[in-house]
Design a protein around this motif. Structure first.
Motif, PDB file in Angstrom:
ATOM      1  N   GLU A 139       0.959  -1.291   0.004  1.00  0.00           N
ATOM      2  CA  GLU A 139       0.030  -0.043   0.131  1.00  0.00           C
ATOM      3  C   GLU A 139       0.712   1.247   0.104  1.00  0.00           C
ATOM      4  O   GLU A 139       1.872   1.233   0.713  1.00  0.00           O
ATOM      5  N   VAL A 199      -3.614  -2.659  -6.851  1.00  0.00           N
ATOM      6  CA  VAL A 199      -4.958  -2.163  -7.339  1.00  0.00           C
ATOM      7  C   VAL A 199      -4.944  -0.680  -7.602  1.00  0.00           C
ATOM      8  O   VAL A 199      -5.597  -0.095  -8.802  1.00  0.00           O
ATOM      9  N   VAL A 257      -8.770 -10.950  -7.805  1.00  0.00           N
ATOM     10  CA  VAL A 257      -9.224 -10.081  -7.033  1.00  0.00           C
ATOM     11  C   VAL A 257      -9.024  -8.700  -7.615  1.00  0.00           C
ATOM     12  O   VAL A 257      -9.813  -7.668  -7.276  1.00  0.00           O
ATOM     13  N   LEU A 259     -12.115  -8.057  -9.633  1.00  0.00           N
ATOM     14  CA  LEU A 259     -13.356  -7.806  -8.887  1.00  0.00           C
ATOM     15  C   LEU A 259     -13.515  -6.485  -8.436  1.00  0.00           C
ATOM     16  O   LEU A 259     -14.536  -5.852  -8.742  1.00  0.00           O
ATOM     17  N   GLN A 260     -12.449  -5.911  -8.020  1.00  0.00           N
ATOM     18  CA  GLN A 260     -12.394  -4.496  -7.718  1.00  0.00           C
ATOM     19  C   GLN A 260     -12.459  -3.592  -8.913  1.00  0.00           C
ATOM     20  O   GLN A 260     -13.279  -2.490  -8.912  1.00  0.00           O
ATOM     21  N   LEU A 287     -16.451  -3.723  -9.415  1.00  0.00           N
ATOM     22  CA  LEU A 287     -17.245  -3.028  -8.611  1.00  0.00           C
ATOM     23  C   LEU A 287     -17.098  -1.545  -8.458  1.00  0.00           C
ATOM     24  O   LEU A 287     -18.106  -0.975  -8.265  1.00  0.00           O
ATOM     25  N   SER A 288     -16.173  -1.120  -9.265  1.00  0.00           N
ATOM     26  CA  SER A 288     -15.781   0.311  -9.227  1.00  0.00           C
ATOM     27  C   SER A 288     -16.203   0.648 -10.833  1.00  0.00           C
ATOM     28  O   SER A 288     -16.244   1.827 -10.987  1.00  0.00           O
ATOM     29  N   ASP A 289     -16.577  -0.419 -11.646  1.00  0.00           N
ATOM     30  CA  ASP A 289     -16.802  -0.172 -12.837  1.00  0.00           C
ATOM     31  C   ASP A 289     -15.953   0.731 -13.605  1.00  0.00           C
ATOM     32  O   ASP A 289     -16.029   1.790 -14.350  1.00  0.00           O
ATOM     33  N   SER A 290     -14.925   0.378 -13.303  1.00  0.00           N
ATOM     34  CA  SER A 290     -13.528   1.214 -13.786  1.00  0.00           C
ATOM     35  C   SER A 290     -12.529   0.356 -14.655  1.00  0.00           C
ATOM     36  O   SER A 290     -11.718  -0.337 -14.108  1.00  0.00           O
ATOM     37  N   GLY A 332      -9.592   5.963   1.589  1.00  0.00           N
ATOM     38  CA  GLY A 332      -8.602   5.930   0.313  1.00  0.00           C
ATOM     39  C   GLY A 332      -7.495   5.117   0.794  1.00  0.00           C
ATOM     40  O   GLY A 332      -7.100   5.086   1.840  1.00  0.00           O
ATOM     41  N   LEU A 351     -17.583   2.285  -4.183  1.00  0.00           N
ATOM     42  CA  LEU A 351     -16.686   1.528  -4.281  1.00  0.00           C
ATOM     43  C   LEU A 351     -15.505   2.152  -5.530  1.00  0.00           C
ATOM     44  O   LEU A 351     -14.623   1.015  -5.844  1.00  0.00           O
ATOM     45  N   HIS A 352     -15.461   3.550  -5.576  1.00  0.00           N
ATOM     46  CA  HIS A 352     -14.104   4.050  -6.393  1.00  0.00           C
ATOM     47  C   HIS A 352     -12.990   3.850  -5.462  1.00  0.00           C
ATOM     48  O   HIS A 352     -13.050   4.180  -4.185  1.00  0.00           O
ATOM     49  N   PHE A 406      -9.742   2.178  -1.385  1.00  0.00           N
ATOM     50  CA  PHE A 406      -8.706   0.986  -1.517  1.00  0.00           C
ATOM     51  C   PHE A 406      -7.921   1.019  -0.134  1.00  0.00           C
ATOM     52  O   PHE A 406      -6.869   0.142  -0.141  1.00  0.00           O
ATOM     53  N   GLY A 407      -7.919   1.703   0.725  1.00  0.00           N
ATOM     54  CA  GLY A 407      -7.234   1.645   1.917  1.00  0.00           C
ATOM     55  C   GLY A 407      -7.744   0.987   2.964  1.00  0.00           C
ATOM     56  O   GLY A 407      -7.302   0.612   4.056  1.00  0.00           O
ATOM     57  N   LYS A 466     -23.333  -2.957  -1.680  1.00  0.00           N
ATOM     58  CA  LYS A 466     -23.180  -4.459  -1.967  1.00  0.00           C
ATOM     59  C   LYS A 466     -21.970  -4.623  -2.786  1.00  0.00           C
ATOM     60  O   LYS A 466     -21.570  -4.075  -3.669  1.00  0.00           O
ATOM     61  N   GLY A 467     -21.254  -5.940  -2.236  1.00  0.00           N
ATOM     62  CA  GLY A 467     -20.175  -6.031  -2.883  1.00  0.00           C
ATOM     63  C   GLY A 467     -18.954  -5.915  -2.216  1.00  0.00           C
ATOM     64  O   GLY A 467     -17.648  -6.547  -2.139  1.00  0.00           O
ATOM     65  N   GLU A 508     -17.698  -9.119  -0.324  1.00  0.00           N
ATOM     66  CA  GLU A 508     -17.135  -9.977  -1.283  1.00  0.00           C
ATOM     67  C   GLU A 508     -15.684  -9.740  -1.308  1.00  0.00           C
ATOM     68  O   GLU A 508     -14.813 -10.510  -1.303  1.00  0.00           O
ATOM     69  N   VAL A 509     -15.366  -8.367  -1.663  1.00  0.00           N
ATOM     70  CA  VAL A 509     -14.108  -8.116  -2.173  1.00  0.00           C
ATOM     71  C   VAL A 509     -13.076  -7.923  -0.982  1.00  0.00           C
ATOM     72  O   VAL A 509     -11.977  -8.490  -0.952  1.00  0.00           O
ATOM     73  N   ARG A 553     -21.507   7.733 -10.886  1.00  0.00           N
ATOM     74  CA  ARG A 553     -21.294   6.589 -11.810  1.00  0.00           C
ATOM     75  C   ARG A 553     -21.547   5.103 -11.479  1.00  0.00           C
ATOM     76  O   ARG A 553     -21.851   4.360 -12.137  1.00  0.00           O
ATOM     77  N   VAL A 554     -21.069   5.019 -10.036  1.00  0.00           N
ATOM     78  CA  VAL A 554     -21.597   3.925  -9.646  1.00  0.00           C
ATOM     79  C   VAL A 554     -22.613   4.122  -8.345  1.00  0.00           C
ATOM     80  O   VAL A 554     -22.803   5.418  -7.673  1.00  0.00           O
TER      81      VAL A 554
END
Lengths: 302, 302
Positions: free
Chosen positions: A37, A70, A96, A99-100, A103-106, B36, B61-62, B67-68, B91-92, B95-96, B141-142
Motif C-alpha cells: 500500500e 489495485v 481479486v 473484482l475490484q 465493483l468500481s466499474d473502472s 482511500g 467502491l471507487h 482502496f485503503g 453491496k459487493g 465479497e471483495v 457513476r456507481v
C-alpha cells in the motif's frame, strides 16, 4: 543494474516506513517487484516514470506486498496509459484485481495481462533479447515466489588485430560476436576464443521475500551478483521467525554464503526494531558483503 | 462535534495530498468515513487511536474512497484488535474484502460485520442512545451513498425552582428530562415546557461525496449544521463535471443554500487545480458560510 528500494519493512505502512516494493532497472527494463500500500506515492516521490513500468512481479498475496497494486493499476488508467501491463503473481491475483475493477466499474484502457503462477518448481516466466526472469519457489505461510533477474550474456568483443590476422571476412564478424567459430578466407576453421574476448559481464539479481530458511533455493540463485533476502527478525527472535515462516539475518547470510552471492541485501525488517545496525552485524558474522535496504535508497550495481 | 480531514482530493494519492477519508467525532463516537489508499498512515499521523474506530462508512467502491480499507482491516488484525468492527457500504464490499483475506489466509481475530446497502431511498442504518446515521442516496457513476450523522436531542434541563414550586415529586424528574408532562403531588397535570428548558442543541453532519448536483437530497439534509459536499470542479470546468457525475463549487453551494445548512465544507478537489481559493470564492457567490477542507485540517464544530 540499479535497484530503488521504495519500501522494505514488514507488516504495515507507517508515517516514515513503507511495506515491500522495489524497482529494478536492468538493461533498459524497469521491473516493479511487489507493491505494498502506498507504492504509487513512493514511485512519484522517486520520480519514476509510471509508463516505463511494463512488468510487475508480486511475490505473494499478503497485504504488505500487494495492497498497493489495485491503486496503481487504477492510477495508470487515470493517466490514460495505453502501454500493456504484465502482472506476474500467485493464482487468485487476477480474480481479486478484476473484482475490484468490476465493483468500481473502472476498466483499464490499456491491456492488462495476468501471468498466474502455481508451480512449485523454478520456471522461466519472462525472456527477451536481454533479460530472463525465473521464479524462486519460497517457503512462506501462503504460496510465494521470489524472482531471479538475469541479464543475458552480452556479445563477445572482437580483437580486431587478431581477426584481420586470421584472414576472416567481415561478413562473419556478427557470428564471431555471437560466439560461433567461423571459417576464414583460406577455408580454415577459426576457434572463436582465439580472436574474441568475453563481452560485458552479465549481472543478476535475486529477490527472496518472504520465506523461512530454505536451502533448496541455493542452486537456483548460485553465483548471483546481488541477493535480496528477507531478514524479518534477528536471531534473538528466532522463535518468532519459525512459526511465521520468516528468516533471521543470520539465516539470510547463510543462504548468501552457500549461494556464493556477490552482495547480500537485507530487508523486510519487523517494525519492532529501532535500529537496523544489529541486522548487518549479525549477518556479517557469516557473510562479509552485507548491505541494508532502506526506504528511498538507490543501489547502483554497475 | 469534531471533524478531521485525512484526505480530501479526488483520483489518486500523491506525495502531499490524500484521497477521501475523514474522522467524525460525535458524542464519543469516532466514525471513519471513506478510506482511500494510505488512510491508515494518515490515522497514525493524526494520532487517532485505531481501537476507537468501531464503525466505518464507505460511500462507494471507487478506489479513491475505498482502496485503503483492506489494509486498515489487516492492520487492525496485526494490532490484535478484539473489538467488533462494523462496515457500511455498497453491496459487493463484503465479497471483495473477504476474497482478499482468503487469498492471504489472514482472517481477523475480531468480528467483522458488514452492512451492505442497496436501497435508493434514505434509510436509518445506525442508531443508539446518542446518535442516528442515515444514508443519503447520491447520483454518481456507481451506486453511492452519502451519510447523515445526527446527534439525538439531549435531555431537557429542569428549572429546579419552577419544578419545586410546581410541587412535583422527584420520582418524575427523569420523565421531565425526557420531555414528558407529569402529574404533581396535587394531581394536576404540569406541562413540560413550564418547568424545563431545551437541553444542549443537537448537532448534525452530512457527508455528500461523490455526486452530481442532486436536489432530491435537500429534504434529507434540511437544516443540517455542517454539510460536506463534493466540489470536484469549478464552474469553468462544468463540462467535465457532468459526464463524470461530479459537482462544481457553485452547485455544492446551491445545495447548501436550498438545504439551509449552517456551514458548507468543500472537498474532493480535482488535482488539476493549484489553488483552492477559487472554490471558496465561487461558492460564496451563492452561499456565505463556506469552509475549505484540507488534508490534516481539524474542524471543531462545538
Amino acid at each position: 543494474m540499479k535497484l530503488t528500494i521504495l519500501g522494505c519493512y514488514s507488516a504495515t505502512p507507517r508515517a516514515l516506513t513503507n511495506t515491500t516494493s522495489q524497482v529494478l532497472e536492468i538493461n533498459n527494463h524497469m521491473f516493479l517487484i511487489d507493491c505494498g500500500e502506498g507504492t504509487q506515492v513512493q514511485l512519484r516521490k522517486h520520480k519514476i516514470k509510471f509508463n516505463r513500468i511494463k512488468h510487475i512481479f508480486i511475490s505473494h498475496l499478503h497485504g504488505d506486498h500487494f495492497f498497493g497494486l489495485v491503486g496503481l493499476i487504477s492510477t495508470f488508467r487515470l493517466l490514460t496509459r495505453e502501454t500493456d501491463l504484465h502482472i506476474y503473481g500467485p493464482k487468485g491475483i487476477k480474480e481479486v484485481i478484476t473484482l475490484q475493477m468490476k465493483l468500481s466499474d473502472s476498466w483499464t484502457n490499456y491491456k492488462l495481462i495476468f501471468h498466474e503462477l502455481t508451480s512449485n518448481n523454478s520456471e522461466l516466466i519472462f525472456e527477451d533479447e536481454v533479460v530472463e526472469v525465473y521464479t524462486i519457489p519460497l517457503n512462506h505461510r501462503v504460496y510465494t515466489n521470489g524472482y531471479l533477474f538475469k541479464e543475458k550474456e552480452g556479445n563477445r568483443k572482437l580483437d580486431i588485430n587478431l581477426v584481420e590476422e586470421a584472414n576472416i571476412d567481415m561478413a562473419y564478424y556478427r557470428k564471431l560476436q555471437q560466439g560461433f567459430d567461423v571459417v576464414n578466407e583460406d577455408g580454415v576453421l577459426i576457434a572463436n576464443e582465439k580472436v574474441t574476448k568475453p563481452g560485458k559481464k552479465s549481472k543478476s539479481y535475486a529477490f527472496c521475500s518472504d520465506t523461512m530458511y530454505k536451502e533448496d533455493i541455493v542452486p537456483i540463485i548460485k553465483d548471483v551478483d546481488v541477493l535480496y533476502h528477507e531478514s524479518t527478525f534477528l536471531e534473538k527472535h528466532a522463535h518468532l521467525a519459525s512459526p511465521t515462516k520468516h528468516s533471521t539475518a543470520k539465516e539470510a547470510a547463510t543462504i548468501a554464503k552457500k549461494a556464493n552471492a556477490g552482495v547480500l541485501l537485507l530487508g523486510h525488517y519487523s517494525t519492532r526494531y529501532d535500529s537496523l545496525k544489529p541486522f548487518k552485524e549479525e549477518a556479517q558474522e557469516v557473510f562479509k558483503n552485507v548491505r541494508l535496504s532502506q526506504d528511498g535508497k538507490v543501489f547502483d550495481f554497475n
